[in-house]
Write a protein that holds these residues in place. Structure first.
Motif, PDB file in Angstrom:
ATOM      1  N   ASP A   5       0.847  -1.191   0.000  1.00 50.64           N
ATOM      2  CA  ASP A   5       0.000   0.000   0.000  1.00 50.64           C
ATOM      3  C   ASP A   5       0.882   1.241   0.000  1.00 50.64           C
ATOM      4  N   ASN A   6       0.955   1.903  -1.144  1.00 52.19           N
ATOM      5  CA  ASN A   6       1.792   3.101  -1.276  1.00 52.19           C
ATOM      6  C   ASN A   6       0.892   4.323  -1.309  1.00 52.19           C
ATOM      7  N   ARG A   7       0.923   5.098  -0.254  1.00 52.63           N
ATOM      8  CA  ARG A   7       0.070   6.287  -0.152  1.00 52.63           C
ATOM      9  C   ARG A   7       0.853   7.585  -0.353  1.00 52.63           C
ATOM     10  N   ALA A   8       2.041   7.475  -0.857  1.00 53.33           N
ATOM     11  CA  ALA A   8       2.912   8.644  -0.979  1.00 53.33           C
ATOM     12  C   ALA A   8       2.302   9.747  -1.845  1.00 53.33           C
ATOM     13  N   ASP A   9       1.553   9.361  -2.866  1.00 56.19           N
ATOM     14  CA  ASP A   9       1.032  10.375  -3.783  1.00 56.19           C
ATOM     15  C   ASP A   9      -0.479  10.557  -3.677  1.00 56.19           C
ATOM     16  N   ASN A  10      -1.080  10.062  -2.613  1.00 57.64           N
ATOM     17  CA  ASN A  10      -2.533  10.199  -2.460  1.00 57.64           C
ATOM     18  C   ASN A  10      -2.982  11.656  -2.436  1.00 57.64           C
ATOM     19  N   GLU A  11      -2.250  12.506  -1.735  1.00 59.53           N
ATOM     20  CA  GLU A  11      -2.646  13.920  -1.672  1.00 59.53           C
ATOM     21  C   GLU A  11      -2.645  14.552  -3.059  1.00 59.53           C
ATOM     22  N   ALA A  12      -1.642  14.226  -3.858  1.00 60.44           N
ATOM     23  CA  ALA A  12      -1.576  14.786  -5.212  1.00 60.44           C
ATOM     24  C   ALA A  12      -2.734  14.277  -6.060  1.00 60.44           C
ATOM     25  N   HIS A  13      -3.046  12.997  -5.938  1.00 58.59           N
ATOM     26  CA  HIS A  13      -4.168  12.446  -6.697  1.00 58.59           C
ATOM     27  C   HIS A  13      -5.486  13.082  -6.253  1.00 58.59           C
ATOM     28  N   LEU A  14      -5.651  13.258  -4.963  1.00 53.31           N
ATOM     29  CA  LEU A  14      -6.873  13.888  -4.460  1.00 53.31           C
ATOM     30  C   LEU A  14      -6.989  15.319  -4.965  1.00 53.31           C
ATOM     31  N   GLN A  15      -5.871  16.050  -4.991  1.00 49.40           N
ATOM     32  CA  GLN A  15      -5.897  17.422  -5.502  1.00 49.40           C
ATOM     33  C   GLN A  15      -6.282  17.427  -6.977  1.00 49.40           C
ATOM     34  N   ASP A  16      -5.785  16.460  -7.735  1.00 48.39           N
ATOM     35  CA  ASP A  16      -6.174  16.350  -9.152  1.00 48.39           C
ATOM     36  C   ASP A  16      -7.679  16.144  -9.284  1.00 48.39           C
ATOM     37  N   HIS A  17      -8.229  15.278  -8.419  1.00 46.94           N
ATOM     38  CA  HIS A  17      -9.679  15.038  -8.442  1.00 46.94           C
ATOM     39  C   HIS A  17     -10.451  16.312  -8.088  1.00 46.94           C
ATOM     40  N   ILE A  18      -9.977  17.041  -7.093  1.00 49.30           N
ATOM     41  CA  ILE A  18     -10.612  18.300  -6.692  1.00 49.30           C
ATOM     42  C   ILE A  18     -10.602  19.277  -7.863  1.00 49.30           C
ATOM     43  N   ASP A  19      -9.433  19.447  -8.472  1.00 48.25           N
ATOM     44  CA  ASP A  19      -9.296  20.400  -9.583  1.00 48.25           C
ATOM     45  C   ASP A  19     -10.191  20.012 -10.761  1.00 48.25           C
ATOM     46  N   HIS A  20     -10.195  18.735 -11.105  1.00 45.53           N
ATOM     47  CA  HIS A  20     -10.989  18.260 -12.246  1.00 45.53           C
ATOM     48  C   HIS A  20     -12.491  18.427 -11.986  1.00 45.53           C
ATOM     49  N   THR A  21     -12.923  18.059 -10.781  1.00 51.50           N
ATOM     50  CA  THR A  21     -14.345  18.164 -10.447  1.00 51.50           C
ATOM     51  C   THR A  21     -14.773  19.625 -10.399  1.00 51.50           C
ATOM     52  N   PHE A  22     -13.918  20.487  -9.844  1.00 52.96           N
ATOM     53  CA  PHE A  22     -14.243  21.909  -9.793  1.00 52.96           C
ATOM     54  C   PHE A  22     -14.330  22.498 -11.202  1.00 52.96           C
ATOM     55  N   ALA A  23     -13.436  22.082 -12.086  1.00 52.77           N
ATOM     56  CA  ALA A  23     -13.471  22.571 -13.473  1.00 52.77           C
ATOM     57  C   ALA A  23     -14.778  22.150 -14.150  1.00 52.77           C
ATOM     58  N   ASN A  24     -15.211  20.914 -13.917  1.00 53.92           N
ATOM     59  CA  ASN A  24     -16.480  20.458 -14.487  1.00 53.92           C
ATOM     60  C   ASN A  24     -17.651  21.255 -13.929  1.00 53.92           C
ATOM     61  N   LEU A  25     -17.606  21.539 -12.646  1.00 54.10           N
ATOM     62  CA  LEU A  25     -18.665  22.327 -12.008  1.00 54.10           C
ATOM     63  C   LEU A  25     -18.745  23.715 -12.638  1.00 54.10           C
ATOM     64  N   ARG A  26     -17.597  24.361 -12.785  1.00 56.67           N
ATOM     65  CA  ARG A  26     -17.567  25.705 -13.391  1.00 56.67           C
ATOM     66  C   ARG A  26     -18.045  25.681 -14.842  1.00 56.67           C
ATOM     67  N   GLU A  27     -17.636  24.657 -15.572  1.00 58.11           N
ATOM     68  CA  GLU A  27     -18.057  24.540 -16.966  1.00 58.11           C
ATOM     69  C   GLU A  27     -19.574  24.389 -17.065  1.00 58.11           C
ATOM     70  N   ALA A  28     -20.154  23.597 -16.186  1.00 56.35           N
ATOM     71  CA  ALA A  28     -21.604  23.420 -16.182  1.00 56.35           C
ATOM     72  C   ALA A  28     -22.314  24.711 -15.795  1.00 56.35           C
ATOM     73  N   GLU A  29     -21.758  25.439 -14.825  1.00 57.35           N
ATOM     74  CA  GLU A  29     -22.349  26.729 -14.441  1.00 57.35           C
ATOM     75  C   GLU A  29     -22.290  27.717 -15.593  1.00 57.35           C
ATOM     76  N   ASP A  30     -21.151  27.759 -16.278  1.00 60.51           N
ATOM     77  CA  ASP A  30     -21.012  28.646 -17.436  1.00 60.51           C
ATOM     78  C   ASP A  30     -22.017  28.268 -18.531  1.00 60.51           C
ATOM     79  N   TYR A  31     -22.186  26.962 -18.738  1.00 62.25           N
ATOM     80  CA  TYR A  31     -23.145  26.487 -19.737  1.00 62.25           C
ATOM     81  C   TYR A  31     -24.553  26.957 -19.376  1.00 62.25           C
ATOM     82  N   LEU A  32     -24.911  26.819 -18.113  1.00 59.70           N
ATOM     83  CA  LEU A  32     -26.241  27.269 -17.684  1.00 59.70           C
ATOM     84  C   LEU A  32     -26.403  28.772 -17.879  1.00 59.70           C
TER      85      LEU A  32
END
Length: 71
Positions: A5-32
């Motif tokens: 179990d290698n958790r060394a890069d979990n924080e970076a992966h989680l930040q990527d998920h945060i950034d990607h999900t936030f970008a999708n949220l903003r894109e949907a808001e802009d679309y609306l």
């Protein structure tokens, strides 16, 4: 043989998920904002509901990232 179990890069992966999900949220808001008068009420409701789930996901990712930072 299982991998260790290698958790060394979990924080970076989680930040990527945060950034990607936030970008999708903003894109949907802009679309609306741009197309609210061109889409049906059901479509608008679906997009708004999905954005609420995205916000919940972001909150969950942030909480998980905090947990990882404490380890």
């Amino acid at each position: 043989m299982t991998k260790p179990d290698n958790r060394a890069d979990n924080e970076a992966h989680l930040q990527d998920h945060i950034d990607h999900t936030f970008a999708n949220l903003r894109e949907a808001e802009d679309y609306l904002d741009e197309h609210a008068d061109e889409i049906t009420a059901d479509e608008k409701h679906d997009i708004e509901a999905k954005n609420e789930r995205r916000k919940e996901s972001i909150d969950g990712f942030i909480a998980e990232k905090r947990d990882e930072a404490r380890r």
